[in-house]
Scaffold this active site. Structure first.
Site, PDB file in Angstrom:
ATOM      1  N   GLU A   1      46.698  46.834  33.221  1.00  0.00           N
ATOM      2  CA  GLU A   1      46.679  47.251  34.639  1.00  0.00           C
ATOM      3  C   GLU A   1      48.097  47.377  35.190  1.00  0.00           C
ATOM      4  OE1 GLU A   1      43.384  45.398  37.246  1.00  0.00           O
ATOM      5  OE2 GLU A   1      43.669  43.996  35.601  1.00  0.00           O
TER       6      GLU A   1
ATOM      7  N   SER B   1      40.576  34.700  37.694  1.00  0.00           N
ATOM      8  CA  SER B   1      40.518  34.862  39.140  1.00  0.00           C
ATOM      9  C   SER B   1      40.481  33.484  39.776  1.00  0.00           C
ATOM     10  CB  SER B   1      39.269  35.647  39.519  1.00  0.00           C
ATOM     11  OG  SER B   1      38.920  35.387  40.866  1.00  0.00           O
TER      12      SER B   1
ATOM     13  N   HIS C   1      34.909  64.614  29.611  1.00  0.00           N
ATOM     14  CA  HIS C   1      34.467  64.348  31.000  1.00  0.00           C
ATOM     15  C   HIS C   1      34.013  62.887  31.176  1.00  0.00           C
ATOM     16  CE1 HIS C   1      34.317  68.800  31.481  1.00  0.00           C
ATOM     17  NE2 HIS C   1      33.867  68.740  30.248  1.00  0.00           N
TER      18      HIS C   1
ATOM     19  N   LYS D   1      35.708  35.518  35.683  1.00  0.00           N
ATOM     20  CA  LYS D   1      36.550  36.699  35.453  1.00  0.00           C
ATOM     21  C   LYS D   1      37.609  36.504  34.367  1.00  0.00           C
ATOM     22  CE  LYS D   1      36.861  40.046  37.488  1.00  0.00           C
ATOM     23  NZ  LYS D   1      37.247  40.626  38.758  1.00  0.00           N
TER      24      LYS D   1
END
Ligand code: ARG
Length: 467
Positions: free
Chosen positions: A294, A281, A160, A287
């Site tokens: 991704e 970024s 979970h 970043k």
């Protein structure tokens, strides 16, 4: 034949094809990707026709030399693809006739574009499957070595997405590897059904020429000629099987990607990915984004789409060939490219994963991940499991209040919940003790992980590439 109609089939037509219809029905803009396999198939067909006496040896040689020259023109980018000539097959055949004259027109004896295209795609898929298999093997190898290196590295295991029990990072890598082992089996199984030869089925019913399909099959490296001519020209199961394999593989890669994305976040902080697999970024200077996982996660969708497209393409199609089948190529090409690129990205990236051991260890320690071990300890001392569960539950509640892990409590603190608990409890409450105790085949104990990595290595090297 009227010059104004298509030169390949225009004999019975009285007006030329509408310009839009010619463009709409043409496939050469994308099926030129099959040129190499189309030429390979034609060379074998011509050789077989000469073997059975339908072509003379001189005719065969002229055809084969012409086709080899065309192959060179295509490779050098000199070939002039023509949309009015519809597809890769008629473009190459027309060029052959330009080059060698009337003999070029004999190549199509005893075959049709229907068995020709089905053969071309199978040859193409066989080549691509072999390239994909190399990348898949490389990824599996990298994962197994990473698992072996990190057999002792402790991390929290989750259910979970909540901390459950400690596991080793090596064990987690081998869980990924199992997914890929199944994908590998599916790929090789698919290859068996790809490697069957439609050629000789002609348009749908076979041909009146004395062809020898075993000769052609052998020349092209097919396992056997397809049994039934109607099925041979219309079957695209292999394309659906490949995209099913691809969908399941991408589903697996998306699960791995998701974990990599989570693990590189500041909140998890479990691993580092080298800068070469990440980008920054344009607005937030701090970043470092895990773009590769991704993007792989994102590409899963298009591959599922191709599977749906092909299933729907084939749904309710009557025997035998239908023009619908021309629509098989673009989904298949994109699925092949996507799978190959995603596997390459992962095969390059996985060996470069840098586990942040201290941070994973700390996360496992913080989450009461040895609570089950304490319960098992109590059971070994004669407490019923349900009672043990309750006792440990109270200990965890106390730990939450006092901000202490079970292993950080004193013996007296633990004894508040059960006086059966003795000094030896601390052996099971440590993370090392917890993982070492899962010491059976398939368990997370470091020596089991090393043994499993060795078995995985052996299973992988037992698979022959392209077999
Ligand atoms: N371009 C066609 C395809 O991809 C080749 C076969 C065409 N056959 C035909 N009878 N029109 O399926």
């Amino acid at each position: 034949m009227s010059q104004a109609t298509n030169q390949s089939w225009g004999g019975r037509f009285s007006e030329p094809t509408d310009a839009f219809v010619a463009r709409f029905t043409a496939s050469v803009t994308f099926d030129q990707r099959l040129a190499r396999q189309d030429i390979q198939g034609s060379i074998a067909h011509a050789a077989m026709l000469a073997r059975v006496g339908v072509l003379t040896d001189d005719e065969r040689d002229a055809i084969i030399n012409g086709l080899n020259e065309i192959q060179g023109e295509i490779e050098r980018g000199e070939f002039n693809w023509s949309v009015p000539l519809e597809d890769v097959h008629m473009n190459i055949e027309a060029r052959l006739t330009d080059k060698i004259g009337i003999t070029g027109k004999k190549l199509h004896t005893g075959r049709s574009r229907n068995d020709q295209v089905a053969t071309d795609i199978r040859l193409f898929m066989r080549d691509e499957i072999d390239v994909i298999e190399v990348e898949l093997k490389r990824l599996r190898e990298g994962m197994i070595e990473l698992a072996d290196r990190e057999a002792d590295t402790i991390m929290p295991g989750f259910t979970h997405l909540q901390t459950a029990q400690p596991v080793t990072f090596g064990h987690h890598m081998l869980a990924w590897q199992e997914m890929l082992a199944r994908d590998h089996e599916r790929l090789l199984d698919c290859r068996k059904r790809v490697n069957v030869m439609p050629l000789g089925a002609a348009a749908l019913a076979g041909t009146t020429y004395p062809i020898d399909r075993h000769v052609t099959a052998e020349l092209l490296g097919f396992d056997r000629p397809a049994e039934n001519s109607l099925d041979a020209v219309s079957d695209r199961d292999f394309a659906i099987e490949f995209t099913s394999f691809a969908s399941i593989l991408l589903m697996h890669l998306s699960r791995m990607s998701e974990e990599l994305v989570l693990w590189t976040s500041a909140q998890f902080n479990f691993i580092d990915l080298p800068d070469r697999f990440c980008t920054g970024s344009s607005i937030m200077p701090q970043k470092k984004n895990p773009d590769v996982p991704e993007l792989v996660r994102g590409k899963t969708g298009r591959v599922y789409g191709h599977l749906m497209a092909l299933l729907t393409l084939m749904k309710s199609q009557p025997l035998a060939y239908n023009k619908d089948n021309q629509e098989d190529k673009e989904p298949l090409f994109d699925a092949v490219d996507t799978v190959r690129d995603c596997l390459k990205a992962f095969a390059d990236m996985v060996p470069a994963i840098e586990p942040k051991k201290a941070s994973m260890y700390e996360a496992a320690r913080r989450g009461f991940s040895t609570a089950t071990d304490l319960a098992d300890y109590l059971v070994r001392k004669g407490v019923a499991f349900r009672d043990a569960h309750e006792i440990v539950g109270q200990s965890v509640a106390y730990g939450l209040k006092t901000e202490k892990d079970l292993s950080e409590m004193s013996l007296d603190e633990l004894k508040q919940f059960s006086d059966i608990i003795e000094q030896d409890v601390f052996e099971v409450l440590t993370l090392e003790g917890s993982v070492a105790a899962r010491n059976h085949i398939g368990g997370t104990a470091p020596n089991q992980v090393r043994a499993a990595a060795q078995r995985a290595r052996e299973a992988l090297s037992a698979l022959k590439a392209g077999a």
